[in-house]
Scaffold this active site. Structure first.
Site, mmCIF file in Angstrom:
data_model
loop_
_atom_site.group_PDB
_atom_site.id
_atom_site.type_symbol
_atom_site.label_atom_id
_atom_site.label_comp_id
_atom_site.label_asym_id
_atom_site.label_seq_id
_atom_site.Cartn_x
_atom_site.Cartn_y
_atom_site.Cartn_z
ATOM 1 N N CYS A 116 -0.187 2.160 -4.421
ATOM 2 C CA CYS A 116 -0.704 3.962 -4.546
ATOM 3 C C CYS A 116 -0.189 4.872 -4.860
ATOM 4 C CB CYS A 116 -2.002 3.720 -3.816
ATOM 5 S SG CYS A 116 -3.400 2.611 -4.474
ATOM 6 N N HIS A 173 0.704 -1.082 -0.307
ATOM 7 C CA HIS A 173 -0.348 0.013 -0.030
ATOM 8 C C HIS A 173 0.621 1.147 -0.333
ATOM 9 C CE1 HIS A 173 -3.886 -1.681 0.680
ATOM 10 N NE2 HIS A 173 -3.645 -2.623 1.875
#
Length: 347
Positions: A226, A170
């Site tokens: 991301c 992430h």
């Protein structure tokens, strides 16, 4: 790695807006991806986190060395003592976030396949590649472990060294309070324990693995997360759309370059957009993996002669477009094109 060009660059094949973080991320009207949208046997999980984690944007690093267990101290000491091999060296991090609501399913597969690529395609000795992953045979990708491993990666680097940092997990953003981000946000990667230990910010990554690079040392960072477009804070970004270099130097004027070496970052998406795990590329649609990681590996394996950064990005972009045509669930995973570069180098 892909090209002998002397340049520092960050690339993002295509991007999509983060619908979960829109109070911090500008909404430019892109199509949003819904987590675990299904199309037949196709499953796609965005690597964005829910709004319940937004408070992490303001978390400070409160780690206290005295609070470490004996096992944690032993692990850090082991990482410090990793052999600093000359020539080729790599750190591969895959964070699954087991037993968490935001668990990722493809990261372990990603790091093992990247290890295979480095050994078989680029001749990295297996002993020069270290993996941090949530498996018993590896040290876990906690914040302290990643920080120590990053220091190992560039420790005693010498002329001619080729270094690789790969991260699959992430990524988030947080407000920039030091005026060193053009868009006003710092980019981060999320270690396994980021909810308690905090995230690793782009400023720290730049200080740790970019600034120490000596003359004729080359670092390739491949970040499948991301908000990772400028995760190394490199001075210039190349836009495939505009066919030109865009200035990414910080407004504060602080130096973000190397000490004579070359840093290249290939990222999954722009700073304000999402990456994704997907099963679209696997046989039978069952194996989850990072969309960026898969297209990167495919481009490298298929181009066995002279692979340039431009042809690498073009190949990755083409595979994404093909995947979009096969299944609507890939719409919006990527949609723009970008790279990054240091002053004085040619593309």
């Amino acid at each position: 790695m892909p090209s002998p060009y002397k340049m520092a660059m960050s690339s993002a094949t295509d991007r999509t807006c983060c619908s979960e973080c829109q109070e911090f991320v500008s909404n430019d009207g892109d199509i949003h991806i819904e987590s675990r949208r299904e199309c037949g046997k196709f499953v796609s999980d965005t690597k964005g986190l829910g709004s319940h984690l937004r408070k992490m944007f303001h978390r400070r690093d409160t780690q206290n060395p005295s609070s470490m267990s004996s096992h944690e101290k032993s692990t850090l000491e082991s990482i410090r003592n990793w052999e600093t091999t000359k020539g080729k060296r790599a750190l591969l991090c895959g964070v699954t976030y087991e037993r968490q609501k935001y668990k990722l399913k493809g990261t372990y597969h990603d790091v093992i396949s990247m290890q295979d690529l480095l050994i078989k395609r680029f001749g990295f000795p297996s002993r020069s590649i270290h993996i941090l992953a949530e498996m018993d045979q590896y040290f876990h990708p906690t914040k302290r472990n990643i920080q120590e491993a990053l220091r190992w990666l560039v420790k005693d680097n010498h002329e001619g060294d080729s270094l690789v940092f790969y991260f699959s997990g992430h990524g988030l953003r947080q407000p920039d309070f030091y005026d060193d981000e053009i868009d006003g946000f710092d980019e981060t990667i999320c270690p396994l324990d980021f909810r308690t230990a905090g995230m690793i910010v782009d400023n720290e990554i730049n200080d740790t693995i970019v600034r120490p690079l000596k003359k004729d040392v080359k670092l390739h960072a491949i970040i499948d997360a991301c908000h990772s477009g400028t995760i190394l804070d490199l001075p210039y970004v190349y836009s495939r759309k505009e066919y030109d270099w865009l200035d990414n130097n910080p407004p504060s004027g602080v130096y973000k370059g190397t000490s004579g070496g070359h840093a290249i970052s290939i990222s999954a998406c722009e700073d304000n957009q999402l990456a994704a795990d997907t099963s679209a590329f696997s046989n039978g649609g069952k194996q989850m993996e990072g969309a960026m990681t898969y297209t990167f590996k495919k481009a490298v394996w298929e181009n066995t002669t002279r692979l340039t950064y431009a042809s690498l990005l073009a190949s990755m972009h083409r595979d994404i477009l093909i995947a979009k045509q096969k299944c609507f669930s890939l719409r919006g995973i990527f949609h723009r094109d970008r790279l990054q570069v240091d002053p004085g180098y040619t593309y």
